[in-house]
Design a protein around this motif. Sequence first.
Motif, PDB file in Angstrom:
ATOM      1  N   GLN A  41       0.818  -1.209   0.000  1.00  0.00           N
ATOM      2  CA  GLN A  41       0.000   0.000   0.000  1.00  0.00           C
ATOM      3  C   GLN A  41       0.856   1.264   0.000  1.00  0.00           C
ATOM      4  O   GLN A  41       0.394   2.324  -0.418  1.00  0.00           O
ATOM      5  N   ALA A  75      -5.665   2.604  -2.855  1.00  0.00           N
ATOM      6  CA  ALA A  75      -7.005   2.339  -2.311  1.00  0.00           C
ATOM      7  C   ALA A  75      -7.439   0.918  -2.651  1.00  0.00           C
ATOM      8  O   ALA A  75      -8.039   0.226  -1.814  1.00  0.00           O
ATOM      9  N   ALA A  79      -8.233  -1.984  -0.037  1.00  0.00           N
ATOM     10  CA  ALA A  79      -9.516  -2.696  -0.033  1.00  0.00           C
ATOM     11  C   ALA A  79      -9.281  -4.208  -0.015  1.00  0.00           C
ATOM     12  O   ALA A  79      -9.947  -4.948   0.722  1.00  0.00           O
ATOM     13  N   SER A 134      -8.293  -0.161   6.153  1.00  0.00           N
ATOM     14  CA  SER A 134      -9.583   0.440   5.801  1.00  0.00           C
ATOM     15  C   SER A 134      -9.495   1.958   5.797  1.00  0.00           C
ATOM     16  O   SER A 134     -10.031   2.625   4.900  1.00  0.00           O
ATOM     17  N   MET A 137      -7.682   3.089   2.772  1.00  0.00           N
ATOM     18  CA  MET A 137      -8.537   3.024   1.588  1.00  0.00           C
ATOM     19  C   MET A 137      -9.416   4.272   1.497  1.00  0.00           C
ATOM     20  O   MET A 137      -9.498   4.909   0.440  1.00  0.00           O
TER      21      MET A 137
END
Length: 154
Positions: A41, A75, A79, A134, A137
């Motif tokens: 990420q 994102a 997810a 979360s 995201m």
Amino acid sequence: MTLTYRTLILLAAGGSLALMLGAWGFQYIGEMPPCKLCYWQRYPHYAAMGLGVLALLLGGALVALLGALAALTTAGIAAYHTGVERGWWEGPSSCTSSGTSGLSTDDLFDQIMAAPLIRCDEVPWEMFGLSMASWNMLASLALVVIWIMAARRA
């Protein structure tokens, strides 16, 4: 009040920087090392920060749209990570638990010895029922909107 292209770029790239500072804070101050998906990420945020510098130097809608793509990528990874944490689907075998059926004793031992210390399917911290993945995201989706607004102003 209308936000300028430059202001929007600073908000978008600065948002990625703020998320990275938070992640590093959890890692180094909070002593919560990241898992494999956490690292994944981060990479698009690094790209977004670089694109922010490029956008400030060169301007243009294309650079801003690439920033939006970077934010959308992180994102999407977040997810996916959220789904892994919630048990909706299995994550990469290198960072989630997997079954042991059909494994020999030697294979099982090798799997245990090769297992990473940080698992992707465990939530080390959450706020209001949402994990770090979360929250990343949601924040990244907000950054997508800011990048697109910048592209429209270019």
